[in-house]
Design a protein around this motif. Structure first.
Motif, PDB file in Angstrom:
ATOM      1  N   LEU A 160       0.867  -1.179   0.000  1.00 18.57           N
ATOM      2  CA  LEU A 160       0.000   0.000   0.000  1.00 18.57           C
ATOM      3  C   LEU A 160       0.899   1.223   0.000  1.00 18.57           C
ATOM      4  O   LEU A 160       1.805   1.324   0.826  1.00 18.57           O
ATOM      5  CB  LEU A 160      -0.870   0.033   1.260  1.00 18.57           C
ATOM      6  CG  LEU A 160      -1.863  -1.094   1.412  1.00 18.57           C
ATOM      7  CD1 LEU A 160      -1.780  -1.691   2.790  1.00 18.57           C
ATOM      8  CD2 LEU A 160      -3.238  -0.574   1.146  1.00 18.57           C
TER       9      LEU A 160
ATOM     10  N   PHE B  66       0.748   5.220   0.502  1.00 21.20           N
ATOM     11  CA  PHE B  66      -0.101   6.310   0.949  1.00 21.20           C
ATOM     12  C   PHE B  66       0.410   7.613   0.361  1.00 21.20           C
ATOM     13  O   PHE B  66       1.559   7.985   0.577  1.00 21.20           O
ATOM     14  CB  PHE B  66      -0.114   6.393   2.484  1.00 21.20           C
ATOM     15  CG  PHE B  66      -0.726   5.178   3.116  1.00 21.20           C
ATOM     16  CD1 PHE B  66      -2.092   5.097   3.290  1.00 21.20           C
ATOM     17  CD2 PHE B  66       0.064   4.113   3.528  1.00 21.20           C
ATOM     18  CE1 PHE B  66      -2.671   3.984   3.870  1.00 21.20           C
ATOM     19  CE2 PHE B  66      -0.505   2.998   4.107  1.00 21.20           C
ATOM     20  CZ  PHE B  66      -1.878   2.930   4.280  1.00 21.20           C
TER      21      PHE B  66
ATOM     22  N   GLY C 147      -3.942  11.825   0.649  1.00 28.68           N
ATOM     23  CA  GLY C 147      -4.852  10.886   1.296  1.00 28.68           C
ATOM     24  C   GLY C 147      -5.250   9.716   0.417  1.00 28.68           C
ATOM     25  O   GLY C 147      -6.084   8.914   0.801  1.00 28.68           O
TER      26      GLY C 147
ATOM     27  N   ILE D  46      -4.672   6.117  -1.617  1.00 28.25           N
ATOM     28  CA  ILE D  46      -3.943   4.872  -1.384  1.00 28.25           C
ATOM     29  C   ILE D  46      -3.798   4.171  -2.728  1.00 28.25           C
ATOM     30  O   ILE D  46      -4.783   3.888  -3.405  1.00 28.25           O
ATOM     31  CB  ILE D  46      -4.675   3.940  -0.403  1.00 28.25           C
ATOM     32  CG1 ILE D  46      -4.822   4.598   0.970  1.00 28.25           C
ATOM     33  CG2 ILE D  46      -3.919   2.612  -0.268  1.00 28.25           C
ATOM     34  CD1 ILE D  46      -5.600   3.762   1.969  1.00 28.25           C
TER      35      ILE D  46
ATOM     36  N   VAL E 162     -11.272   4.587   1.527  1.00 29.02           N
ATOM     37  CA  VAL E 162      -9.962   4.695   2.183  1.00 29.02           C
ATOM     38  C   VAL E 162     -10.036   4.280   3.646  1.00 29.02           C
ATOM     39  O   VAL E 162      -9.193   3.512   4.132  1.00 29.02           O
ATOM     40  CB  VAL E 162      -9.386   6.127   2.032  1.00 29.02           C
ATOM     41  CG1 VAL E 162      -8.219   6.346   2.982  1.00 29.02           C
ATOM     42  CG2 VAL E 162      -8.942   6.359   0.603  1.00 29.02           C
ATOM     43  N   SER E 163     -11.037   4.746   4.380  1.00 27.37           N
ATOM     44  CA  SER E 163     -11.114   4.413   5.813  1.00 27.37           C
ATOM     45  C   SER E 163     -11.300   2.915   6.026  1.00 27.37           C
ATOM     46  O   SER E 163     -10.726   2.341   6.953  1.00 27.37           O
ATOM     47  CB  SER E 163     -12.237   5.203   6.491  1.00 27.37           C
ATOM     48  OG  SER E 163     -13.483   4.855   5.937  1.00 27.37           O
ATOM     49  N   ARG E 164     -12.094   2.269   5.167  1.00 29.33           N
ATOM     50  CA  ARG E 164     -12.282   0.809   5.287  1.00 29.33           C
ATOM     51  C   ARG E 164     -10.966   0.064   5.068  1.00 29.33           C
ATOM     52  O   ARG E 164     -10.657  -0.887   5.780  1.00 29.33           O
ATOM     53  CB  ARG E 164     -13.287   0.314   4.256  1.00 29.33           C
ATOM     54  CG  ARG E 164     -14.686   0.710   4.525  1.00 29.33           C
ATOM     55  CD  ARG E 164     -15.585   0.071   3.501  1.00 29.33           C
ATOM     56  NE  ARG E 164     -16.848   0.785   3.442  1.00 29.33           N
ATOM     57  CZ  ARG E 164     -17.812   0.501   2.612  1.00 29.33           C
ATOM     58  NH1 ARG E 164     -17.663  -0.475   1.758  1.00 29.33           N
ATOM     59  NH2 ARG E 164     -18.924   1.186   2.608  1.00 29.33           N
ATOM     60  N   ILE E 165     -10.222   0.484   4.069  1.00 30.15           N
ATOM     61  CA  ILE E 165      -8.956  -0.192   3.753  1.00 30.15           C
ATOM     62  C   ILE E 165      -7.944   0.028   4.880  1.00 30.15           C
ATOM     63  O   ILE E 165      -7.239  -0.896   5.270  1.00 30.15           O
ATOM     64  CB  ILE E 165      -8.394   0.301   2.397  1.00 30.15           C
ATOM     65  CG1 ILE E 165      -9.379  -0.013   1.264  1.00 30.15           C
ATOM     66  CG2 ILE E 165      -7.035  -0.304   2.118  1.00 30.15           C
ATOM     67  CD1 ILE E 165      -9.716  -1.476   1.105  1.00 30.15           C
ATOM     68  N   ARG E 166      -7.884   1.234   5.398  1.00 30.52           N
ATOM     69  CA  ARG E 166      -6.964   1.505   6.526  1.00 30.52           C
ATOM     70  C   ARG E 166      -7.297   0.609   7.718  1.00 30.52           C
ATOM     71  O   ARG E 166      -6.416   0.014   8.313  1.00 30.52           O
ATOM     72  CB  ARG E 166      -7.017   2.967   6.937  1.00 30.52           C
ATOM     73  CG  ARG E 166      -6.302   3.870   5.987  1.00 30.52           C
ATOM     74  CD  ARG E 166      -6.378   5.313   6.482  1.00 30.52           C
ATOM     75  NE  ARG E 166      -5.852   6.205   5.505  1.00 30.52           N
ATOM     76  CZ  ARG E 166      -4.715   6.871   5.647  1.00 30.52           C
ATOM     77  NH1 ARG E 166      -4.000   6.734   6.731  1.00 30.52           N
ATOM     78  NH2 ARG E 166      -4.299   7.676   4.692  1.00 30.52           N
ATOM     79  N   LYS E 167      -8.590   0.501   8.062  1.00 32.40           N
ATOM     80  CA  LYS E 167      -9.014  -0.354   9.181  1.00 32.40           C
ATOM     81  C   LYS E 167      -8.693  -1.813   8.921  1.00 32.40           C
ATOM     82  O   LYS E 167      -8.297  -2.553   9.811  1.00 32.40           O
ATOM     83  CB  LYS E 167     -10.515  -0.188   9.433  1.00 32.40           C
ATOM     84  CG  LYS E 167     -10.891   1.100  10.065  1.00 32.40           C
ATOM     85  CD  LYS E 167     -12.393   1.199  10.231  1.00 32.40           C
ATOM     86  CE  LYS E 167     -12.803   2.581  10.680  1.00 32.40           C
ATOM     87  NZ  LYS E 167     -14.264   2.754  10.650  1.00 32.40           N
TER      88      LYS E 167
ATOM     89  N   GLU F 269      -4.922  -2.306   9.533  1.00 31.89           N
ATOM     90  CA  GLU F 269      -4.364  -1.879  10.820  1.00 31.89           C
ATOM     91  C   GLU F 269      -4.295  -3.015  11.825  1.00 31.89           C
ATOM     92  O   GLU F 269      -3.451  -3.043  12.672  1.00 31.89           O
ATOM     93  CB  GLU F 269      -5.197  -0.734  11.409  1.00 31.89           C
ATOM     94  CG  GLU F 269      -4.919   0.583  10.735  1.00 31.89           C
ATOM     95  CD  GLU F 269      -5.815   1.706  11.253  1.00 31.89           C
ATOM     96  OE1 GLU F 269      -6.721   1.415  12.072  1.00 31.89           O
ATOM     97  OE2 GLU F 269      -5.614   2.836  10.822  1.00 31.89           O
TER      98      GLU F 269
END
Length: 144
Positions: free
Chosen positions: A110, A112, A116, A118, A135-140, A143
């Motif tokens: 990934l 970044f 913002g 990806i 983006v937020s789903r992929i970050r979670k 993580e």
């Protein structure tokens, strides 16, 4: 061979029971077919090809057509992206935009961006981008 269906309202999952006098080649074949993962029918200039979910790298729309990149090459599909997302929900696939689904295990890296975004580097030298909405789903997802 006798096939029977029993409805059980309290069942939490689908259960298949094969009853036979002994484990014959016919029974073995039946068990393999039941346990085998679903295949996806894809098409190229030579005709139809059946692909297992683990062979698929990504599924995306291009020019109003659904396409698939796999270990064996690029193919056209005759179904909608949302239908494939439902069929592959148990097979480790994740939506990264309104027009693309990728297999999580095929993501190599990934990147970044400063804005913002990806960028995903996939197996086979493929690159794609995660849309801002996802983006937020992929970050979670990565993580944990």
């Amino acid at each position: 061979m006798k096939i029977e269906f029993r409805r059980e309202p309290d069942a939490s999952e689908v259960r298949v029971l094969v009853t036979a006098r002994e484990r014959t080649p016919e029974v073995e074949s039946l068990l393999r077919r039941i346990a085998a993962p679903a295949t996806i029918a894809a098409y190229d200039e030579r005709g139809e090809v059946l692909l297992r979910p683990e062979e698929i790298i990504r599924i995306y729309t291009e020019d109003r057509r659904v396409r698939l990149d796999s270990d064996r090459g690029s193919y056209l599909l005759r179904c909608r992206l949302y239908e494939l997302e439902e069929r592959l929900s148990d097979a480790d696939f994740v939506r990264i935009s309104n027009s693309e689904i990728v297999q999580k295990g095929r993501i190599l890296r990934l990147d970044f961006g400063l804005t913002g975004t990806i960028r995903l580097i996939l197996e086979g030298g493929l690159e794609t981008y995660v849309s801002r909405r996802y983006v937020s789903r992929i970050r979670k997802l990565f993580e944990s």
